[in-house]
Design a protein around this motif. Sequence first.
Motif, PDB file in Angstrom:
ATOM      1  N   GLY B 348      -4.791  -3.697  -4.824  1.00  0.00           N
ATOM      2  CA  GLY B 348      -4.271  -2.325  -4.844  1.00  0.00           C
ATOM      3  C   GLY B 348      -4.580  -1.536  -3.590  1.00  0.00           C
ATOM      4  N   ARG B 349      -3.809  -0.456  -3.412  1.00  0.00           N
ATOM      5  CA  ARG B 349      -4.010   0.475  -2.299  1.00  0.00           C
ATOM      6  C   ARG B 349      -3.781   1.893  -2.816  1.00  0.00           C
ATOM      7  NH1 ARG B 349      -5.665  -3.183  -0.005  1.00  0.00           N
ATOM      8  NH2 ARG B 349      -5.140  -4.131   1.986  1.00  0.00           N
ATOM      9  N   ALA B 350      -4.531   2.836  -2.276  1.00  0.00           N
ATOM     10  CA  ALA B 350      -4.254   4.247  -2.556  1.00  0.00           C
ATOM     11  C   ALA B 350      -3.370   4.774  -1.429  1.00  0.00           C
ATOM     12  CB  ALA B 350      -5.549   5.029  -2.646  1.00  0.00           C
ATOM     13  N   VAL B 351      -2.184   5.247  -1.794  1.00  0.00           N
ATOM     14  CA  VAL B 351      -1.226   5.727  -0.789  1.00  0.00           C
ATOM     15  C   VAL B 351      -0.640   7.061  -1.247  1.00  0.00           C
ATOM     16  CG1 VAL B 351      -0.557   3.402  -0.034  1.00  0.00           C
ATOM     17  CG2 VAL B 351       0.707   4.507  -1.874  1.00  0.00           C
ATOM     18  N   GLY B 352      -0.021   7.761  -0.307  1.00  0.00           N
ATOM     19  CA  GLY B 352       0.726   8.971  -0.680  1.00  0.00           C
ATOM     20  C   GLY B 352      -0.150  10.136  -1.092  1.00  0.00           C
ATOM     21  N   LEU B 353      -1.415  10.145  -0.644  1.00  0.00           N
ATOM     22  CA  LEU B 353      -2.302  11.233  -1.060  1.00  0.00           C
ATOM     23  C   LEU B 353      -1.916  12.528  -0.360  1.00  0.00           C
ATOM     24  CD1 LEU B 353      -5.685   9.274  -0.970  1.00  0.00           C
ATOM     25  CD2 LEU B 353      -4.066   9.518  -2.862  1.00  0.00           C
ATOM     26  N   GLY B 354      -1.985  13.624  -1.088  1.00  0.00           N
ATOM     27  CA  GLY B 354      -1.680  14.935  -0.511  1.00  0.00           C
ATOM     28  C   GLY B 354      -0.263  15.025   0.029  1.00  0.00           C
ATOM     29  N   GLY B 355       0.660  14.276  -0.583  1.00  0.00           N
ATOM     30  CA  GLY B 355       2.059  14.390  -0.197  1.00  0.00           C
ATOM     31  C   GLY B 355       2.456  13.520   0.977  1.00  0.00           C
ATOM     32  N   GLU B 356       1.571  12.609   1.416  1.00  0.00           N
ATOM     33  CA  GLU B 356       1.930  11.662   2.481  1.00  0.00           C
ATOM     34  C   GLU B 356       3.279  11.025   2.134  1.00  0.00           C
ATOM     35  OE1 GLU B 356       0.013   7.593   4.445  1.00  0.00           O
ATOM     36  OE2 GLU B 356      -0.285   8.019   2.332  1.00  0.00           O
ATOM     37  N   ASP B 357       4.184  11.039   3.101  1.00  0.00           N
ATOM     38  CA  ASP B 357       5.540  10.549   2.832  1.00  0.00           C
ATOM     39  C   ASP B 357       5.516   9.040   2.592  1.00  0.00           C
ATOM     40  OD1 ASP B 357       8.222  10.865   2.429  1.00  0.00           O
ATOM     41  OD2 ASP B 357       8.759  10.655   4.554  1.00  0.00           O
ATOM     42  N   LEU B 358       6.309   8.589   1.623  1.00  0.00           N
ATOM     43  CA  LEU B 358       6.313   7.172   1.258  1.00  0.00           C
ATOM     44  C   LEU B 358       7.731   6.600   1.294  1.00  0.00           C
ATOM     45  CD1 LEU B 358       3.882   7.273  -1.812  1.00  0.00           C
ATOM     46  CD2 LEU B 358       3.347   6.538   0.520  1.00  0.00           C
ATOM     47  N   PRO B 359       8.313   6.481   2.492  1.00  0.00           N
ATOM     48  CA  PRO B 359       9.651   5.874   2.552  1.00  0.00           C
ATOM     49  C   PRO B 359       9.586   4.395   2.201  1.00  0.00           C
ATOM     50  CG  PRO B 359       8.797   6.264   4.766  1.00  0.00           C
ATOM     51  CD  PRO B 359       7.790   6.846   3.817  1.00  0.00           C
ATOM     52  N   ALA B 360      10.735   3.835   1.827  1.00  0.00           N
ATOM     53  CA  ALA B 360      10.786   2.469   1.313  1.00  0.00           C
ATOM     54  C   ALA B 360      10.232   1.454   2.310  1.00  0.00           C
ATOM     55  CB  ALA B 360      12.228   2.126   0.937  1.00  0.00           C
ATOM     56  N   ASP B 361      10.529   1.625   3.612  1.00  0.00           N
ATOM     57  CA  ASP B 361      10.046   0.618   4.578  1.00  0.00           C
ATOM     58  C   ASP B 361       8.517   0.649   4.684  1.00  0.00           C
ATOM     59  OD1 ASP B 361      10.192   3.105   5.730  1.00  0.00           O
ATOM     60  OD2 ASP B 361      11.085   2.436   7.631  1.00  0.00           O
ATOM     61  N   PHE B 362       7.938   1.843   4.537  1.00  0.00           N
ATOM     62  CA  PHE B 362       6.473   1.956   4.538  1.00  0.00           C
ATOM     63  C   PHE B 362       5.886   1.228   3.323  1.00  0.00           C
ATOM     64  CE2 PHE B 362       2.666   4.148   3.002  1.00  0.00           C
ATOM     65  CZ  PHE B 362       1.859   4.228   4.127  1.00  0.00           C
ATOM     66  N   LEU B 363       6.504   1.442   2.157  1.00  0.00           N
ATOM     67  CA  LEU B 363       6.008   0.795   0.936  1.00  0.00           C
ATOM     68  C   LEU B 363       6.152  -0.726   1.031  1.00  0.00           C
ATOM     69  CD1 LEU B 363       7.443   3.271  -1.733  1.00  0.00           C
ATOM     70  CD2 LEU B 363       5.034   2.991  -1.109  1.00  0.00           C
ATOM     71  N   ALA B 364       7.274  -1.162   1.611  1.00  0.00           N
ATOM     72  CA  ALA B 364       7.491  -2.605   1.769  1.00  0.00           C
ATOM     73  C   ALA B 364       6.428  -3.195   2.695  1.00  0.00           C
ATOM     74  CB  ALA B 364       8.895  -2.862   2.313  1.00  0.00           C
ATOM     75  N   GLU B 365       6.110  -2.464   3.746  1.00  0.00           N
ATOM     76  CA  GLU B 365       5.091  -2.919   4.699  1.00  0.00           C
ATOM     77  C   GLU B 365       3.719  -3.004   4.015  1.00  0.00           C
ATOM     78  OE1 GLU B 365       5.633  -4.258   7.542  1.00  0.00           O
ATOM     79  OE2 GLU B 365       3.461  -4.563   7.724  1.00  0.00           O
ATOM     80  N   LYS B 366       3.401  -1.964   3.229  1.00  0.00           N
ATOM     81  CA  LYS B 366       2.133  -1.964   2.474  1.00  0.00           C
ATOM     82  C   LYS B 366       2.075  -3.156   1.529  1.00  0.00           C
ATOM     83  CE  LYS B 366      -0.403   1.348   3.828  1.00  0.00           C
ATOM     84  NZ  LYS B 366      -1.736   1.083   4.341  1.00  0.00           N
ATOM     85  N   ALA B 367       3.204  -3.426   0.892  1.00  0.00           N
ATOM     86  CA  ALA B 367       3.261  -4.564  -0.039  1.00  0.00           C
ATOM     87  C   ALA B 367       2.977  -5.867   0.702  1.00  0.00           C
ATOM     88  CB  ALA B 367       4.631  -4.610  -0.718  1.00  0.00           C
ATOM     89  N   ARG B 368       3.542  -5.990   1.900  1.00  0.00           N
ATOM     90  CA  ARG B 368       3.319  -7.227   2.679  1.00  0.00           C
ATOM     91  C   ARG B 368       1.855  -7.339   3.090  1.00  0.00           C
ATOM     92  NH1 ARG B 368       8.515  -9.195   5.865  1.00  0.00           N
ATOM     93  NH2 ARG B 368       6.986 -10.791   6.307  1.00  0.00           N
ATOM     94  N   GLU B 369       1.230  -6.219   3.429  1.00  0.00           N
ATOM     95  CA  GLU B 369      -0.211  -6.242   3.748  1.00  0.00           C
ATOM     96  C   GLU B 369      -1.016  -6.756   2.553  1.00  0.00           C
ATOM     97  OE1 GLU B 369      -0.086  -2.181   6.385  1.00  0.00           O
ATOM     98  OE2 GLU B 369      -1.838  -2.465   5.093  1.00  0.00           O
ATOM     99  N   MET B 370      -0.647  -6.280   1.371  1.00  0.00           N
ATOM    100  CA  MET B 370      -1.378  -6.683   0.169  1.00  0.00           C
ATOM    101  C   MET B 370      -1.148  -8.160  -0.137  1.00  0.00           C
ATOM    102  SD  MET B 370      -1.344  -3.545  -2.525  1.00  0.00           S
ATOM    103  CE  MET B 370      -0.096  -2.365  -2.120  1.00  0.00           C
ATOM    104  N   MET B 371       0.080  -8.625   0.153  1.00  0.00           N
ATOM    105  CA  MET B 371       0.364 -10.051  -0.065  1.00  0.00           C
ATOM    106  C   MET B 371      -0.511 -10.910   0.842  1.00  0.00           C
ATOM    107  SD  MET B 371       4.497  -9.921  -0.267  1.00  0.00           S
ATOM    108  CE  MET B 371       5.289  -8.722  -1.297  1.00  0.00           C
ATOM    109  N   GLU B 372      -0.746 -10.415   2.062  1.00  0.00           N
ATOM    110  CA  GLU B 372      -1.605 -11.138   3.006  1.00  0.00           C
ATOM    111  C   GLU B 372      -3.022 -11.272   2.443  1.00  0.00           C
ATOM    112  OE1 GLU B 372      -1.058 -12.727   5.970  1.00  0.00           O
ATOM    113  OE2 GLU B 372       1.045 -12.419   5.371  1.00  0.00           O
ATOM    114  N   VAL B 373      -3.512 -10.161   1.843  1.00  0.00           N
ATOM    115  CA  VAL B 373      -4.854 -10.160   1.260  1.00  0.00           C
ATOM    116  C   VAL B 373      -4.974 -11.215   0.160  1.00  0.00           C
ATOM    117  CG1 VAL B 373      -6.482  -8.760  -0.103  1.00  0.00           C
ATOM    118  CG2 VAL B 373      -5.243  -7.722   1.802  1.00  0.00           C
ATOM    119  N   LEU B 374      -3.879 -11.407  -0.568  1.00  0.00           N
ATOM    120  CA  LEU B 374      -3.915 -12.321  -1.719  1.00  0.00           C
ATOM    121  C   LEU B 374      -3.777 -13.784  -1.290  1.00  0.00           C
ATOM    122  CD1 LEU B 374      -1.826 -10.453  -4.416  1.00  0.00           C
ATOM    123  CD2 LEU B 374      -4.291 -10.803  -4.335  1.00  0.00           C
TER     124      LEU B 374
END
Lengths: 85, 375
Positions: B348-374
């Motif tokens: 898991g990751r904590a994202v979007g705190l305090g209204g940080e913008d979360l466009p789809a490409d950012f979320l996809a990138e975060k997902a790929r980072e997490m896949m790397e961890v796994l």
Amino acid sequence: MNDRSIYPLSQPVKGAGGKTGSWRTAKPVIDLEKCSGCLLCWLFCPEGCIGKNDRSIDYAYCKGCGICGAECPKKAIVMVKEEQR
Amino acid sequence: MKKILDTGNAACALAVKAARVDFVAAYPITPQTSVVEKLAGYIAEGKMNAKYLPVESEHSAMSAVAAAAAAGARVFTATSSQGLLYMHEILHYAAGGRLSLVMANVNRAVCAPWCLYVDHQDAVSQRDTGWIQLFAASTQEIYDSIILAYKVTEKIHIPVIVNYDGFLLSHSMMPFETVDQDIIDEFLPPFEPAWRLHPQWGGTFGNVTPAENYAPFRHSLAADIRKAGEVIEKIAREFEKLTGHWHGGLFDAYRTEDAEFFLLSMGSMASEMELAVDILRDKGIPAASIRLRVFRPFPAEELSRLLPDGARLLVFDRNYAFGTEGGVLLAESKAALFNRKDDIKVVGRAVGLGGEDLPADFLAEKAREMMEVLK
């Protein structure tokens, strides 16, 4: 009201909390000679321990808070330490 | 049915009006303000037959609606962020008192530092108060969830918070369909409480209680809120039958067929997550989105059922469970899947705190980072 362990409801019953008079360290004693019958003690007693008609005090439940004595304008109620009985 | 274009807060206020609420007490706070402004307007103009009580704080707002609910009124309040935190004490009272209440919480970050924009820290901080918590992801879902929440709370006597993201949902306009009043009246008949505070009854509620009586109340609340998921799903189906509106049961799942990576989130982030899934799928990654609609009760068994053997769960939290490795959903998901015997993995990751913008490409990138961890 169908299941008492779902809704936390209760109806007041005399003595539901036990004989709270045992908590007392000082008891109010009323001097009916000095009493003018204003009923401030009856009004202020948080436990409803003062009789409206005869101003008798229900010592079974009176916790000895002393509010009656503090409110009495005639100083007709004094608090007597239980040890001095 | 009428299709209109308006904000999430407007949809919320329209739903409260349509639910024929009797009593509103509220204290304004950004970004909730326009909900209660609109309700005050409806009541002042005579469009809504209710009493509006302007109070001096959120603590008083929750106290007032709890008391009115105990007297048998259908009630509403709304808040955000610090306002919800200020209600905390009475949230326990309302749930422990088994009152039927609906509140909108327009999600906003909590202080400090001071921030007006969305995250879910306010809602997750009320996790253990005994309230049901729903999370909406569209203006339509806000409207429908408010009406559904009344049906749920009046059936099982557990209060409900309808959460939706500050500004992203509360202030942006989206088309949505209102439901005709006669359909809502059929779905939501007048409130008949199981009991009500009344001078003629002469009783009290929530009074001082010794342990032998206290414990059974808490055990029954704990058991009943666990069963609430089933009730919510059933009522959502009933609403669908009348209106055609359906947002998913406890979860709203997207592209789960043959998926290996499941992206879990809630609120408006989860709508964007579907676009992130499309991006990942275009790159040949078998991703799916699962949007949690019911945060409390946490649908642990349903989550496990959604995830096939060896699934990879990527949790996006818009909050922190401080002192743990991440957010609340991460900890809850891990607990939910702990007894699985297969090779399932959670990150898991904590994202979007305090209204940080979360466009789809950012979320996809975060997902790929997490896949790397796994890996």
